[in-house]
Design an enzyme around this catalytic site. Structure first.
Site, short mmCIF file in Angstrom:
data_model
loop_
_atom_site.label_atom_id
_atom_site.label_comp_id
_atom_site.label_asym_id
_atom_site.label_seq_id
_atom_site.Cartn_x
_atom_site.Cartn_y
_atom_site.Cartn_z
N LYS A 1 -53.86 -34.28 -22.11
CA LYS A 1 -52.57 -33.69 -22.50
C LYS A 1 -52.19 -34.14 -23.91
O LYS A 1 -51.75 -33.34 -24.74
CB LYS A 1 -51.47 -34.12 -21.52
CG LYS A 1 -51.55 -33.47 -20.15
CD LYS A 1 -50.44 -34.03 -19.27
CE LYS A 1 -50.44 -33.44 -17.88
NZ LYS A 1 -49.33 -34.00 -17.05
N ALA B 1 -48.22 -38.25 -20.11
CA ALA B 1 -48.32 -38.93 -18.81
C ALA B 1 -48.72 -37.93 -17.75
O ALA B 1 -48.52 -36.72 -17.89
CB ALA B 1 -46.99 -39.58 -18.45
N ASP B 2 -49.29 -38.45 -16.69
CA ASP B 2 -49.55 -37.65 -15.50
C ASP B 2 -49.31 -38.52 -14.28
O ASP B 2 -49.72 -39.68 -14.25
CB ASP B 2 -50.98 -37.10 -15.48
CG ASP B 2 -51.11 -35.99 -14.45
OD1 ASP B 2 -50.70 -34.86 -14.76
OD2 ASP B 2 -51.56 -36.27 -13.32
N THR B 3 -48.63 -37.96 -13.29
CA THR B 3 -48.26 -38.71 -12.09
C THR B 3 -48.73 -37.98 -10.86
O THR B 3 -48.54 -36.77 -10.75
CB THR B 3 -46.72 -38.90 -12.04
OG1 THR B 3 -46.29 -39.58 -13.22
CG2 THR B 3 -46.30 -39.69 -10.81
#
Length: 192
Positions: free
Chosen positions: A52, A69-71
């Site tokens: 990203k 970020a990735d969650t």
């Protein structure tokens, strides 16, 4: 140096505002479906956040710190991302009911001036109350779970289902504040 948040998430904007006074939001166009989970959850969320950040950094014309970020919610070896539909949300919430799961967030910071890349990961354990089908349906009908990993938002109505957490609350919201703060201290930007 400019700070860019590579996310359209209002929750990530809200969290970043706690420590960075000025930043811009540039949504990443990276297709998350191009990366498959292959068993290492920390690598998975770091890879997603890095891709990203890379996608956004390629579009910038001036030196910047790009934050992405990735969650995901992780339970019994399965990744629970955003639900595809209401049935998927019902299935996710049913599996979380009365159980403990983990929330992983990968973060990536790219300094476009010198192309340095920093990635990190945080994990928070979350314990859910036992939920009945009516409670789950009512929550789904609120619309809240449809754009959230694991089909719930701890900062909203979904917080009523959480008996307790071990780790960073902001990580469950989508951006691990303490890890991000420590990473940003290495750059010449105004924080706090």
């Amino acid at each position: 140096m400019k700070v860019i948040l590579a996310s359209k998430s209002p929750r990530r904007v809200e969290i970043l505002e706690k420590i960075v006074k000025e930043f811009e939001v540039v949504q990443s166009n990276f297709d998350e479906n191009t990366i498959d989970f292959k068993g290492d959850i920390e690598k998975y969320v770091k890879d997603l956040s890095r891709n990203k950040a890379i996608e956004v950094s390629k579009r910038l014309n001036e030196p910047s710190i790009v934050i992405a970020a990735d969650t995901v919610v992780f339970q019994n070896g399965k990744v629970l991302e955003k639900p595809k539909n209401e049935e998927d949300a019902f299935s996710m919430l049913s599996s979380l009911s009365g159980n403990t799961h983990k929330v992983y967030s990968g973060i990536c910071l790219i300094n476009t001036y010198d192309d340095t890349v920093v990635t990190d990961c945080d994990c928070t354990e979350v314990r859910f109350s036992e939920l009945n089908p009516r409670q789950i349906r009512n929550y789904i009908n609120s619309g809240e779970p449809m754009d959230k990993a694991g089909a719930y938002g701890i900062q909203g109505l979904g917080g009523a289902f959480v008996e307790g957490i071990k780790g960073c609350y902001y990580n469950v919201m989508g951006l691990p504040l303490n890890k991000l703060y420590k990473a940003l201290e290495n750059y010449d930007i105004t924080i706090l």
